[in-house]
Design a protein around this motif. Structure first.
Motif, PDB file in Angstrom:
ATOM      1  N   ALA A  41       0.831  -1.235   0.046  1.00  0.00           N
ATOM      2  CA  ALA A  41       0.167   0.090   0.170  1.00  0.00           C
ATOM      3  C   ALA A  41       0.830   1.348  -0.044  1.00  0.00           C
ATOM      4  O   ALA A  41       1.759   1.294   0.482  1.00  0.00           O
ATOM      5  CB  ALA A  41      -0.895   0.134   1.176  1.00  0.00           C
ATOM      6  N   GLY A  42       0.608   2.319  -0.812  1.00  0.00           N
ATOM      7  CA  GLY A  42       1.268   3.426  -0.970  1.00  0.00           C
ATOM      8  C   GLY A  42       1.383   4.292   0.279  1.00  0.00           C
ATOM      9  O   GLY A  42       0.190   4.516   0.986  1.00  0.00           O
ATOM     10  N   ALA A  43       2.455   4.852   0.560  1.00  0.00           N
ATOM     11  CA  ALA A  43       2.571   5.882   1.512  1.00  0.00           C
ATOM     12  C   ALA A  43       1.631   7.120   1.189  1.00  0.00           C
ATOM     13  O   ALA A  43       1.303   7.536   0.060  1.00  0.00           O
ATOM     14  CB  ALA A  43       3.705   6.533   1.741  1.00  0.00           C
ATOM     15  N   GLU A  44       0.932   7.634   2.405  1.00  0.00           N
ATOM     16  CA  GLU A  44      -0.010   8.712   2.135  1.00  0.00           C
ATOM     17  C   GLU A  44       0.010   9.918   2.946  1.00  0.00           C
ATOM     18  O   GLU A  44       0.792   9.816   4.060  1.00  0.00           O
ATOM     19  CB  GLU A  44      -1.581   8.101   2.438  1.00  0.00           C
ATOM     20  N   ARG A  45      -0.238  10.915   2.373  1.00  0.00           N
ATOM     21  CA  ARG A  45      -0.045  12.006   3.035  1.00  0.00           C
ATOM     22  C   ARG A  45      -1.460  12.533   3.531  1.00  0.00           C
ATOM     23  O   ARG A  45      -2.564  12.404   2.574  1.00  0.00           O
ATOM     24  CB  ARG A  45       0.622  13.239   2.203  1.00  0.00           C
ATOM     25  N   LYS A  46      -1.754  12.997   4.737  1.00  0.00           N
ATOM     26  CA  LYS A  46      -3.058  13.413   5.086  1.00  0.00           C
ATOM     27  C   LYS A  46      -3.713  14.401   4.191  1.00  0.00           C
ATOM     28  O   LYS A  46      -4.916  14.238   4.018  1.00  0.00           O
ATOM     29  CB  LYS A  46      -3.068  13.604   6.650  1.00  0.00           C
ATOM     30  N   LYS A  47      -3.046  15.475   4.128  1.00  0.00           N
ATOM     31  CA  LYS A  47      -3.611  16.849   3.469  1.00  0.00           C
ATOM     32  C   LYS A  47      -4.116  16.102   1.904  1.00  0.00           C
ATOM     33  O   LYS A  47      -4.860  16.550   1.282  1.00  0.00           O
ATOM     34  CB  LYS A  47      -2.710  17.695   3.476  1.00  0.00           C
ATOM     35  N   CYS A  48      -3.447  15.070   1.454  1.00  0.00           N
ATOM     36  CA  CYS A  48      -3.569  14.583   0.253  1.00  0.00           C
ATOM     37  C   CYS A  48      -4.578  13.663   0.100  1.00  0.00           C
ATOM     38  O   CYS A  48      -5.604  13.736  -0.883  1.00  0.00           O
ATOM     39  CB  CYS A  48      -2.453  13.848  -0.631  1.00  0.00           C
ATOM     40  N   THR A  49      -4.788  12.901   1.100  1.00  0.00           N
ATOM     41  CA  THR A  49      -5.882  11.747   0.941  1.00  0.00           C
ATOM     42  C   THR A  49      -7.153  12.144   1.601  1.00  0.00           C
ATOM     43  O   THR A  49      -8.373  11.913   1.404  1.00  0.00           O
ATOM     44  CB  THR A  49      -5.249  10.559   1.859  1.00  0.00           C
ATOM     45  N   GLY A  50      -6.766  13.187   2.573  1.00  0.00           N
ATOM     46  CA  GLY A  50      -8.267  13.545   3.468  1.00  0.00           C
ATOM     47  C   GLY A  50      -8.843  12.429   4.102  1.00  0.00           C
ATOM     48  O   GLY A  50      -9.734  12.525   4.403  1.00  0.00           O
ATOM     49  N   ASN A  51      -7.880  11.491   4.515  1.00  0.00           N
ATOM     50  CA  ASN A  51      -8.432  10.420   5.475  1.00  0.00           C
ATOM     51  C   ASN A  51      -8.700  10.780   6.799  1.00  0.00           C
ATOM     52  O   ASN A  51      -8.123  11.783   7.372  1.00  0.00           O
ATOM     53  CB  ASN A  51      -7.418   9.270   5.449  1.00  0.00           C
ATOM     54  N   LYS A  52      -9.945  10.270   7.421  1.00  0.00           N
ATOM     55  CA  LYS A  52     -10.358  10.571   8.649  1.00  0.00           C
ATOM     56  C   LYS A  52     -10.615   9.285   9.419  1.00  0.00           C
ATOM     57  O   LYS A  52     -11.079   8.138   8.508  1.00  0.00           O
ATOM     58  CB  LYS A  52     -11.576  11.578   8.965  1.00  0.00           C
ATOM     59  N   GLY A  53     -10.510   9.194  10.545  1.00  0.00           N
ATOM     60  CA  GLY A  53     -11.108   7.964  11.275  1.00  0.00           C
ATOM     61  C   GLY A  53     -10.504   6.645  11.126  1.00  0.00           C
ATOM     62  O   GLY A  53      -9.106   6.600  11.067  1.00  0.00           O
ATOM     63  N   SER A  54     -11.284   5.834  10.732  1.00  0.00           N
ATOM     64  CA  SER A  54     -10.595   4.491  10.227  1.00  0.00           C
ATOM     65  C   SER A  54      -9.490   4.568   8.981  1.00  0.00           C
ATOM     66  O   SER A  54      -8.348   3.927   9.018  1.00  0.00           O
ATOM     67  CB  SER A  54     -11.586   3.380   9.936  1.00  0.00           C
ATOM     68  N   ARG A  55      -9.937   5.420   8.093  1.00  0.00           N
ATOM     69  CA  ARG A  55      -9.174   5.495   6.902  1.00  0.00           C
ATOM     70  C   ARG A  55      -7.570   6.209   7.417  1.00  0.00           C
ATOM     71  O   ARG A  55      -6.509   5.799   6.860  1.00  0.00           O
ATOM     72  CB  ARG A  55      -9.763   6.517   6.072  1.00  0.00           C
ATOM     73  N   LEU A  56      -7.702   6.970   8.336  1.00  0.00           N
ATOM     74  CA  LEU A  56      -6.578   7.509   8.813  1.00  0.00           C
ATOM     75  C   LEU A  56      -5.768   6.495   9.692  1.00  0.00           C
ATOM     76  O   LEU A  56      -4.458   6.388   9.459  1.00  0.00           O
ATOM     77  CB  LEU A  56      -6.803   8.671   9.923  1.00  0.00           C
ATOM     78  N   LEU A  57      -6.247   5.811  10.558  1.00  0.00           N
ATOM     79  CA  LEU A  57      -5.695   4.496  10.761  1.00  0.00           C
ATOM     80  C   LEU A  57      -5.012   3.599  10.104  1.00  0.00           C
ATOM     81  O   LEU A  57      -3.775   3.294  10.111  1.00  0.00           O
ATOM     82  CB  LEU A  57      -6.615   3.861  11.904  1.00  0.00           C
ATOM     83  N   GLU A  58      -5.671   3.446   8.970  1.00  0.00           N
ATOM     84  CA  GLU A  58      -5.093   2.651   7.838  1.00  0.00           C
ATOM     85  C   GLU A  58      -3.867   3.409   7.245  1.00  0.00           C
ATOM     86  O   GLU A  58      -2.758   2.779   6.819  1.00  0.00           O
ATOM     87  CB  GLU A  58      -5.938   2.497   6.809  1.00  0.00           C
ATOM     88  N   SER A  59      -4.106   4.663   6.876  1.00  0.00           N
ATOM     89  CA  SER A  59      -2.802   5.447   6.594  1.00  0.00           C
ATOM     90  C   SER A  59      -1.677   5.217   7.416  1.00  0.00           C
ATOM     91  O   SER A  59      -0.512   5.110   6.985  1.00  0.00           O
ATOM     92  CB  SER A  59      -3.229   6.875   6.312  1.00  0.00           C
ATOM     93  N   ASN A  60      -1.923   5.371   8.634  1.00  0.00           N
ATOM     94  CA  ASN A  60      -1.020   5.474   9.683  1.00  0.00           C
ATOM     95  C   ASN A  60      -0.260   3.814   9.651  1.00  0.00           C
ATOM     96  O   ASN A  60       0.902   3.663   9.637  1.00  0.00           O
ATOM     97  CB  ASN A  60      -1.282   5.331  11.251  1.00  0.00           C
ATOM     98  N   PHE A  61      -0.961   3.047   9.381  1.00  0.00           N
ATOM     99  CA  PHE A  61      -0.457   1.558   9.422  1.00  0.00           C
ATOM    100  C   PHE A  61       0.379   1.456   8.200  1.00  0.00           C
ATOM    101  O   PHE A  61       1.452   0.901   8.120  1.00  0.00           O
ATOM    102  CB  PHE A  61      -1.583   0.484   9.541  1.00  0.00           C
ATOM    103  N   ILE A  62      -0.143   2.074   7.078  1.00  0.00           N
ATOM    104  CA  ILE A  62       0.481   1.750   5.620  1.00  0.00           C
ATOM    105  C   ILE A  62       1.766   2.539   5.863  1.00  0.00           C
ATOM    106  O   ILE A  62       2.866   1.841   5.293  1.00  0.00           O
ATOM    107  CB  ILE A  62      -0.343   2.366   4.623  1.00  0.00           C
ATOM    108  N   ASN A  63       1.831   3.810   6.318  1.00  0.00           N
ATOM    109  CA  ASN A  63       2.976   4.462   6.471  1.00  0.00           C
ATOM    110  C   ASN A  63       4.009   3.885   7.373  1.00  0.00           C
ATOM    111  O   ASN A  63       5.191   3.870   7.081  1.00  0.00           O
ATOM    112  CB  ASN A  63       2.852   5.709   7.130  1.00  0.00           C
TER     113      ASN A  63
END
Ligand SMILES: Nc1ncnc2c1ncn2[C@@H]1O[C@H](COP(=O)(O)OP(=O)(O)OP(=O)(O)O)[C@@H](O)[C@H]1O
Length: 877
Positions: free
Chosen positions: A351-373
């Motif tokens: 899974a690709g690294a994500e920036r919050k401001k680019c993805t706009g993830n919140k909640g569980s998506r944000l947790l997934e972003s952290n896990f991915i990063n």
């Protein structure tokens, strides 16, 4: 004035080292230049120039030439292969972003011209919205977009070189497969395991590269096709010599943890297992026999993969997807201990690294972003640690792989025991500059990783042995740190988590617990040691104090016993000396009345000297008779007579004085009337001559006195001996138990007359008693000073006793003063009647007829003793 464009600045990263030229061949045998040699020369040319410098991008090779370049370079050294695929810009941007060279240009000049970056490309960002361009087969140029330049007058371009191949945006899926995957498939079919990992920021085309689409298949479908095509060709219609299996799973985020999900079955969560090799327990491996079934299987698995729409990607992968193709030799004995499982080809789509401001993830998506990063970061740390370890062999290989399931599963690859290939997917747009720059900076050093200790995947026996030793070590650690309570505390987690995760986490947890318990144990040991030392010291102090107290008590007991003993001795002595210690009022009354009777008799006598002497002698006899009548009542009348009674003795010595006589008549005569009976007895008992009795008693008393002298001195220590006269009296009292001497004592009392010598101290004692008449005593003192003079011999006779008894003179008086008041008289009487002195004194008086008071006193006493009994007896009779 128009602003001049910023001067370009190029920084080269990972400039390729020029390979040492082989031995110069014969000029005649100069080979015909091939594409690869031309590319090598082209690549070496900029390297010769010192960087940083403006380096023209190398001509982009065709996939075929890149594959040739790749194969040739891989044969030279076993390095980690890192490919870079540039995703085409989407939509209208693709039109503006034209690659500098897409097709090989056979014309060297044209190629050189194409290699030179234009100002537009290099300085201002490679055209509109493009920050990354391929500058060669192995390099790219990354230009900072204008929007991100700090100093607008100074542009900056970074050239990243050393890639195994740079795959431009126009590269097709087949090109990618040929360039990147073909070598791995060949090695896989040759019995070597390999791994391909697609990395890059979100939306960079990783999934597209790995899986593709049905119309434009990616690496996995093409790999499956090639495997079965080659297998079919090699078998030639015969029985296949090996089987293939396919497994597909994903590692996804679950809360703050991770989980493994099988994408080919509906099984529950899978468990990472590290037994003989790193495997996933429960993972379904599906045997595949043809590419169509395999592709269908993969497509089915992709449908289960976790995806979600983000601002960066409408179908963003939310998990790490791993596809494993295993080649199993057909003749392999599955029951054999040394079975050979064959080679494994693994393809991972991260899974690709994500920036919050680019993805706009919140909640569980944000947790997934952290896990991915986090997973991407751990993966990069493992590779960086491997590189550092290879640079400095003394530096231990950091165990970053433990921090995620993905890296644990890929541990052999991340520790350099198996080959791995990376394909970096990047986006060339200006807006993707940060992600692209980050990835290139991160992955650029990976190209230097070397494989120096590769495990032959075809021989799993060696791997099993190494894994077995590793497992044995881990089991020993587990046994050491096994704590039931800790396991109980972790019980819930062990139920919820897979075994392998549990084992690893439990190891870490138990290690921490072990350290904590050891530290606590050490602290408690030190604490109890200190407490023990303090308690021991206190106990010793208490024991010593108790011992001292016990010794003190023993000493006190001894003292008490000695004192009791001494008291008993004193009692026994006192009983011996004073048989009747009790003083009853009746006895005292008797003694008083007797004394008073004696005084009254004195008062009734004539005032002449002879008369008074007779009266006194009568009183002595009266007292003696009274004592004789009650022999056990008292050893000495003087001891029983109180102080005021004792004054009688002195009073009688002043009867010649009118005042004394009147005092006697007033106070003593009335008492005499009541003692008529005693007087009558007195006349009866005087049958024997008193003088003879007195002389015999005197001699006896002197002998007794000598014998008991020493003992008396000891006894006197406990009595007050204020003067020599009292000491003399005491000496007499000591022998007062002798009945005849009592008469002398009584006589002493009676013998007091104006001429009798009386010690001043004795008078003082009487005066101190308070019971004597003061005026009488004062007159007595004045008279004594003038008239009473003891002879020298008398003084010497008394000095014998005084020397030994003077020691007690300063001690407080504890005995009855009544005893002492009569003693001087008795003592003097004793001296007066002692042996030759008496006769000598009498002779002296007769011859000299001296006028000395002492001589006169002796004469009087002698006359009294010799004549009065007869006269008394005559008168009584
Ligand atoms: N080389 C390419 N040519 C054409 N389209 C592409 C290419 N690469 C990616 N795309 C498209 O870009 C989109 C995003 O691609 P993809 O999902 O593969 O990105 P990704 O890196 O996997 O993202 P994520 O990490 O979020 O999963 C897809 O719609 C895909 O079809």
């Amino acid at each position: 004035m128009a602003a001049s464009p910023a001067p370009p600045t190029t920084v080269r990263r990972n400039p390729p080292r020029r390979a040492r030229p082989p031995p110069t061949p014969l000029r005649s045998a100069k080979p015909k230049p091939t594409v690869s040699t031309l590319l090598d020369e082209a690549a070496a040319a900029p390297a010769a120039a010192d960087a940083p410098s403006i380096s023209p991008p190398p001509p982009t090779p065709t996939p075929a030439s890149a594959a040739a370049l790749s194969s040739s370079s891989s044969s030279q050294d076993e390095r980690l292969k890192v490919y870079l695929r540039i995703r085409p810009l989407p939509g209208p941007e693709r039109q503006r972003c034209k690659p500098s060279s897409r097709l090989p240009n056979p014309n060297p000049k044209a190629k050189e011209q194409a290699r030179k970056p234009s100002k537009q490309q290099d300085g201002a960002g490679a055209g509109a919205g493009v920050c990354l361009v391929a500058t060669g087969a192995n390099s790219v140029a990354l230009t900072v977009p204008q929007s991100k330049l700090v100093d607008l007058k100074r542009g900056r371009t970074e050239v990243f070189d050393g890639f195994s191949a740079v795959l431009p945006p126009e590269s097709s899926q087949h090109d990618i497969f040929t360039e990147v995957m073909n070598p791995l498939v060949d090695e896989f079919l040759g019995g070597k395991s390999g791994l391909l990992v697609a990395m890059g920021p979100t939306g960079s085309g990783k999934t597209h590269t790995v899986f593709g689409t049905p119309r434009n298949p990616g690496i996995v479908p093409l790999t499956l096709q090639k495997i079965f095509n080659i297998t079919d060709e090699s078998d030639g219609g015969n029985q296949p010599t090996r089987f293939f299996s396919l497994s597909m799973f994903e590692i996804l985020c679950e809360g703050k943890g991770e989980r493994i999900l099988d994408l080919l079955s509906d099984a529950a969560d899978l468990v990472l297992q590290q037994s003989t090799s790193t495997t996933i327990k429960g993972l379904k491996e599906v045997a595949i026999s043809n590419s169509m079934d395999a592709e269908s299987l993969v497509s089915h698995g992709m449908l289960k993969r976790s995806t979600a729409a983000t601002n960066a990607n409408s179908e963003s992968s939310r998990s790490q997807c791993i596809i494993t193709i295993r080649a199993i030799p057909k003749n392999n004995d599955l029951q054999s201990e040394h079975q050979i499982s064959g080679s494994v080809l693994t393809i991972a789509d991260l899974a690709g690294a994500e920036r919050k401001k680019c993805t706009g993830n919140k909640g569980s998506r944000l947790l997934e972003s952290n896990f991915i990063n986090n997973t991407s970061m751990v993966f990069g740390l493992c590779l960086r640690a491997l590189l550092d370890h290879q640079k400095k062999q003394k530096k231990t290989l950091e165990k970053h792989f433990k921090n995620s399931l993905l890296t644990r599963y890929l541990r052999d690859y991340l520790e350099g025991r198996k080959r791995m290939t990376l394909i970096l997917n990047v986006k060339p747009g200006d807006g993707d500059y940060s992600d692209t720059s980050f990835l290139l900076r991160q992955a650029s050093p990976y190209m230097k990783i070397r494989y120096t200790s590769l495990d032959d995947s075809s021989d799993l026996v060696t791997q099993k042995r190494s894994n077995a030793s590793l497992i044995c070590q881990e089991n020993r650690k587990k046994r050491k740190v096994h704590k039931p309570e800790v396991l109980t505390a972790k019980g819930k987690d062990t139920i919820d988590k897979p075994d392998d995760i549990e084992v690893s986490e439990r190891d870490a947890f138990l290690n921490l617990e072990l350290q904590r318990v050891s530290r606590s144990e050490q602290i408690m040991k030190n604490l109890f040691r200190t407490l023990w030392a303090v308690s021991k010291q206190k106990l010793l102090e208490s024991e010593s104090a108790a011992k001292r107290t016990r010794e003190l008590l023993i000493d006190k007991d001894i003292q008490i016993i000695e004192l009791k003993k001494e008291l008993n001795d004193l009692k026994s002595r006192s009983h011996e000396k004073f048989p009747i210690a009790a003083d009853t009022p009746v006895e005292r009354s008797d003694a008083v009345t007797v004394s008073q009777a004696a005084l009254s008799s004195v008062s009734q006598s004539d005032q002449t000297e002879r008369g008074s002497s007779d009266a006194a002698l009568d009183a002595v006899h009266i007292v003696a008779q009274v004592v004789d009548k009650e022999p056990g009542s008292s050893g000495s009348c003087s001891e029983q007579i109180p102080a005021h009674d004792a004054g009688v003795a002195h009073a009688t010595s002043h009867l010649d004085h009118p005042s004394d006589r009147s005092f006697a008549e007033l106070h003593i005569l009335p008492c005499m009337k009541s003692e008529q009976a005693s007087l009558s007895q007195f006349s009866v008992c005087g049958k024997k001559a008193p003088v003879e009795q007195s002389e015999e008693a005197l001699s006896n008393n002197i002998k007794v006195e000598d014998i008991q002298h020493n003992a008396d001195i000891e006894a006197m220590k406990h009595h007050d001996c204020p003067s020599f006269s009292q000491q003399a009296i005491s000496a007499v009292v000591d022998v007062s138990s002798n009945q005849p001497f009592l008469e002398l004592q009584g006589m002493g009392a009676v013998q007091q007359n104006p001429e009798e010598p009386v010690c001043e101290s004795d008078l003082n004692d009487h005066g101190d008693s308070g019971d004597m008449l003061p005026h009488v005593l004062n007159e007595r003192e004045s008279q004594m000073e003038a008239s009473v003079v003891l002879s020298k011999d008398d003084r010497e006779a008394e000095g014998v006793r005084d020397k030994k008894e003077d020691l007690c003179a300063s001690r407080p008086c504890k005995t009855k003063k009544t005893t002492r008041r009569l003693r001087p008289v008795a003592g003097m009487m004793l001296k007066e009647f002692s042996g030759t002195e008496l006769d000598a004194a009498a002779d002296t008086k007769k011859q000299g007829g001296g006028g000395e008071a002492g001589a006169g006193r002796s004469d009087k006493l002698i006359r009294l003793l010799k004549s009065r009994p007869e006269s008394i007896m005559n008168r009584r009779s």
